[in-house]
Motif scaffolding. Structure first.
Motif, short mmCIF file in Angstrom:
data_model
loop_
_atom_site.label_atom_id
_atom_site.label_comp_id
_atom_site.label_asym_id
_atom_site.label_seq_id
_atom_site.Cartn_x
_atom_site.Cartn_y
_atom_site.Cartn_z
N ALA A 119 -0.87 -8.25 5.21
CA ALA A 119 -0.32 -9.22 6.15
C ALA A 119 0.24 -10.44 5.43
O ALA A 119 1.29 -10.98 5.81
CB ALA A 119 -1.40 -9.62 7.16
N GLU A 120 -0.46 -10.89 4.37
CA GLU A 120 0.04 -12.04 3.59
C GLU A 120 1.35 -11.69 2.89
O GLU A 120 2.27 -12.52 2.81
CB GLU A 120 -1.02 -12.46 2.57
N LEU A 121 1.45 -10.46 2.35
CA LEU A 121 2.70 -10.05 1.71
C LEU A 121 3.85 -10.04 2.71
O LEU A 121 4.98 -10.44 2.40
CB LEU A 121 2.55 -8.66 1.08
N ALA A 122 3.59 -9.55 3.94
CA ALA A 122 4.63 -9.55 4.97
C ALA A 122 5.03 -10.97 5.34
O ALA A 122 6.22 -11.24 5.58
CB ALA A 122 4.12 -8.80 6.20
N ARG A 123 4.05 -11.93 5.38
CA ARG A 123 4.39 -13.31 5.73
C ARG A 123 5.23 -13.97 4.67
O ARG A 123 6.16 -14.74 4.96
CB ARG A 123 3.10 -14.12 5.95
N LEU A 124 4.93 -13.67 3.40
CA LEU A 124 5.70 -14.27 2.31
C LEU A 124 7.10 -13.68 2.22
O LEU A 124 8.05 -14.37 1.81
CB LEU A 124 4.97 -14.07 0.99
N ALA A 125 7.25 -12.38 2.59
CA ALA A 125 8.56 -11.74 2.46
C ALA A 125 9.46 -11.98 3.66
O ALA A 125 10.70 -11.98 3.52
CB ALA A 125 8.38 -10.23 2.27
N LEU A 126 8.86 -12.22 4.83
CA LEU A 126 9.65 -12.35 6.04
C LEU A 126 9.31 -13.66 6.73
O LEU A 126 8.14 -14.01 6.89
CB LEU A 126 9.39 -11.18 7.00
N PRO A 127 10.32 -14.42 7.18
CA PRO A 127 10.05 -15.73 7.79
C PRO A 127 9.59 -15.59 9.24
O PRO A 127 9.94 -14.63 9.94
CB PRO A 127 11.41 -16.42 7.72
N GLY A 128 8.80 -16.56 9.68
CA GLY A 128 8.44 -16.70 11.10
C GLY A 128 7.76 -15.48 11.66
O GLY A 128 7.01 -14.77 10.98
N PRO A 129 8.07 -15.21 12.94
CA PRO A 129 7.43 -14.06 13.60
C PRO A 129 8.07 -12.72 13.23
O PRO A 129 7.68 -11.69 13.76
CB PRO A 129 7.65 -14.36 15.08
N LEU A 130 9.07 -12.77 12.30
CA LEU A 130 9.75 -11.53 11.96
C LEU A 130 8.82 -10.54 11.27
O LEU A 130 9.01 -9.32 11.37
CB LEU A 130 10.96 -11.85 11.05
N ASP A 131 7.79 -11.05 10.57
CA ASP A 131 6.87 -10.14 9.90
C ASP A 131 6.10 -9.27 10.90
O ASP A 131 5.88 -8.08 10.66
CB ASP A 131 5.89 -10.93 9.03
N ALA A 132 5.71 -9.87 12.02
CA ALA A 132 5.00 -9.09 13.04
C ALA A 132 5.91 -8.02 13.65
O ALA A 132 5.48 -6.87 13.89
CB ALA A 132 4.47 -10.01 14.14
N VAL A 133 7.19 -8.38 13.86
CA VAL A 133 8.13 -7.41 14.43
C VAL A 133 8.34 -6.24 13.47
O VAL A 133 8.34 -5.05 13.87
CB VAL A 133 9.47 -8.09 14.75
N VAL A 134 8.50 -6.54 12.19
CA VAL A 134 8.72 -5.48 11.20
C VAL A 134 7.50 -4.58 11.09
O VAL A 134 7.61 -3.34 11.00
CB VAL A 134 9.07 -6.11 9.83
N LEU A 135 6.29 -5.18 11.12
CA LEU A 135 5.08 -4.35 11.05
C LEU A 135 4.94 -3.43 12.26
O LEU A 135 4.54 -2.27 12.13
CB LEU A 135 3.85 -5.26 10.94
#
Length: 706
Positions: A119-135
């Motif tokens: 989850a931390e890697l997704a937050r660092l790679a993607l801004p804002g709520p986009l990490d949750a959408v990608v996951l």
């Protein structure tokens, strides 16, 4: 091999035990130093995903304990990776829902430390709520592919349980003329180098669409389906090792490179190796092991493998290996229905296509009687001849109506073909008397000559051309005729000259006019299967015979004496040139009765007499006084009287010769029968004459002395 199996079982039990202890530990029903450490490790790193370890361990344990080749072993790698991707994505989403809290992850909550890290890697790679959408999108993508894999897995399990899917672990079914796929020998876990010499991988072919049968023909549901059986890979690997060890003990380097599993035997492909020998110049030379060295060890291999009988095909035609055929522990029955349903049989458009059995690789053995054009079947009592003849007749009537095919059956044994009485395809009835059977052969010769005159008048070459012309002119067509003789030896003993002459002439000329012979005998000796008969029957089937001499009489090669009986046969197809081993079709009385009942319901019974009845009556009339006069003349000149002599001199059958002898006894020409089979006494001298009214007179023309 036993150690390999024991180790696999031990590992399977260990994984199942691990899954059980992990489940009990996660729900806090058991504790201990090791268990608490293991549970703490799983919870800290995987969080809620620790329960997935239970599923993985249980799944692995079941695979290791599975006997044989489980249907789950070939799950595609891409779908396995999709399942793993789905698990890790869910761990990251669980950490995301928990607020990406490192404290919660360290306590074994959410997705654990692994989920928190992702989850931390997704937050660092993607801004804002986009990490949750990608996951979420990744989870859906992995789930779609993984669920597709699960659906594929479900279909595999269902097809394996039903045993009706195309065979995926054995070679795909191909026509009998094609070279079957060779299976690689199963590898032992402690011998990974054996995998380098495995044969080609099995080739899968897509199932051919089932051809719809004509509603005028019997449905295949009248026949019993096959019960599929799978090979024991453990036993196959063990036998392959024994073959290699036995050959090595006799100084023959060889290796087993594959196998083919059939209903009765498994054929192991043995590839000869090289031996080092000193040449004339003193230098070492590598020489290939001779094939005869391997075939000469058949008895030693049978002893080592504890096999009742073992046959070596050296070499296998068209292949670079020697075939060692070892009997299976459990033989499988070959049913006619399964052969008629094969794509190879459905692709055959020949009206006289025959399904004979399955070969050593489990593939169907098919043939076209019109191309053979006649078949000779031989084997000892109980080897499967009569069942083969019945299966051939049933196969023919399953695919032909009485307008297309007529059968003439001669059954000297009176108990085998008599079951076909009432079949609309029959010409007359099943004949069992010698005189009537000889009459059938004489009628067949007359029918052949009449058909040839018909072909000549219409300027066509064969029956097929005549029928095509008849259809164009809307004229009646001629049916094909198949004459089945269940025991040739009986006819050859009763009337050898008449039988051999008729059969040889039919075999030489009858093909073009659509008349074919299927002849069986339990005595494949030279006085029954004469040179003339053998030369005109290029297609032959040999079941178990008593000796290698009998095998050479019927097949020209040895091998039939090593067969196992009960339908195990060697089929010599004239188009192939070498015998093919196969397990013949088994047919029950109930199946035959249902097929006959179908045709009787479809076609009303006919009161038409057999076409040879008139011929038999003419022969009886012609053989009255004239035949008696000929017999008197033969006995008067030779001064010998026996039934066999009348058979030879007058060229008649045994029943007619016996009746003649009784008539001559009543006329006072010969005396009563002598005990011990001795010749009868002749009551007339060479100079005497006798009238048919019984008044005898000598050759003196003057008056008798007082």
């Amino acid at each position: 091999m036993r150690l390999d199996r024991f180790g696999s079982d031990l590992a399977g039990v260990g994984l199942l035990l691990l899954a059980l202890l992990t489940l009990l530990g996660l729900v806090s029903l058991t504790h201990g130093v090791v268990i608490d450490f293991w549970i703490g490790l799983l919870r800290r790193w995987l969080g809620w995903g620790a329960f997935l370890v239970i599923l993985a361990a249980g799944f692995g344990g079941v695979l290791l304990l599975w006997r044989g080749d489980p249907p789950l072993r070939r799950l595609p790698l891409g779908r396995v990776l999709s399942l793993e991707g789905l698990v890790f994505t869910l761990l990251a989403l669980a950490a995301l829902v928990g607020g990406r809290s490192l404290e919660r992850a360290d306590l074994g909550l959410d997705g654990g430390l692994v989920g928190w890290g992702l989850a931390e890697l997704a937050r660092l790679a993607l801004p804002g709520p986009l990490d949750a959408v990608v996951l979420v999108l990744l989870a859906l993508l992995f789930a779609a592919h993984a669920l597709g894999g699960l659906a594929w897995l479900s279909r595999r399990i269902e097809s394996w349980l039903a045993q009706d899917a195309p065979e995926e672990f054995l070679a795909a079914e191909e026509p009998a003329q094609a070279s079957p796929t060779l299976e690689p020998v199963p590898d032992a876990p402690d011998k990974p180098q054996r995998g380098k010499r495995s044969g080609p991988k099995p080739v899968m072919v897509k199932p051919v669409a089932r051809v719809e049968r004509s509603p005028n023909l019997p449905p295949l549901d009248l026949l019993i389906p096959d019960q599929d059986s799978r090979p024991d890979e453990g036993q196959i690997h063990h036998s392959a090792q024994l073959i290699e060890q036995t050959l090595a003990e006799f100084g023959i380097p060889a290796r087993v490179v594959g196998f083919r599993v059939g209903p009765t035997v498994t054929q192991y492909a043995v590839e000869p190796g090289f031996v080092d020998k000193i040449g004339p110049d003193g230098a070492p030379q590598r020489q290939k092991v001779r094939v005869s060295q391997i075939s000469g060890l058949a008895k030693d291999l049978a002893l080592r493998l504890s096999a009742e009988r073992l046959r070596i095909e050296a070499p296998v035609p068209g292949q670079s290996f020697v075939g060692v055929e070892v009997p299976n522990a459990h033989s499988a029955m070959v049913r006619l229905r399964s052969l008629l349903e094969t794509p190879a049989m459905q692709r055959m458009t020949a009206p006289l296509a025959l399904a004979l059995g399955r070969d050593v690789s489990g593939q169907p053995v098919l043939a076209d009687l019109s191309r053979m054009p006649h078949m000779l079947v031989a084997g000892t009592t109980g080897s499967g001849k009569s069942v083969c003849i019945a299966a051939i007749a049933t196969c023919l009537v399953m695919n032909n109506s009485p307008e297309q095919l007529r059968l003439a059956m001669l059954d000297p044994k009176m108990v085998e073909l008599i079951r076909f009485k009432g079949l609309p395809h029959l010409l007359g009835t099943v004949e069992t008397e010698t005189e009537r059977m000889l009459g059938v052969l004489r009628w067949a010769l007359q029918e052949m000559d009449a058909r040839y005159r018909l072909l000549e008048a219409n300027r066509v070459r064969d029956l097929e051309g005549y029928n095509q012309r008849a259809l164009r002119h809307k004229e009646p067509t001629l049916p094909r005729i198949v004459i089945l003789i269940d025991e040739l030896a009986d006819l050859m003993m009763s009337a050898p000259e008449q039988t051999e002459g008729a059969i040889v002439r039919l075999a030489q000329l009858a093909r073009a006019v659509g008349i074919h012979l299927v002849v069986a005998t339990q005595r494949p000796s030279t006085d029954v299967v004469t040179g003339l008969i053998k030369a005109n029957f290029p297609a032959r089937i040999a079941f178990t015979v008593a000796s290698a001499v009998d095998s050479r009489v019927i097949l020209d090669v040895n091998g039939a004496e090593t067969l196992l009986g009960h339908g195990d046969m060697l089929f010599l197809n004239p188009e192939v040139g070498t015998p093919t081993r196969a397990q013949g079709v088994i047919l029950t009385d109930a199946e035959m009765d249902q097929v006959i009942a179908f045709w009787q319901r479809s076609i009303p019974p006919s009161e038409e007499a057999a076409p040879w009845e008139e011929l038999l009556q003419e022969a009886e009339e012609e053989g009255g006084d004239a035949l008696v006069k000929q017999a008197i003349e033969v006995i008067r000149r030779s001064q010998h009287a026996s039934t066999s002599m009348l058979q030879r001199r007058l060229r008649i059958g045994y029943p007619r010769a016996a009746r003649l002898m009784e008539e001559l006894e009543a006329l006072g020409v010969v005396g009563p029968a002598q005990p011990g089979g001795r010749e009868r006494e002749v009551l007339m001298s060479p100079d005497d004459e006798i009238d048919l009214d019984g008044s005898a007179r000598d050759g003196y023309d003057g008056e008798d002395e007082d």
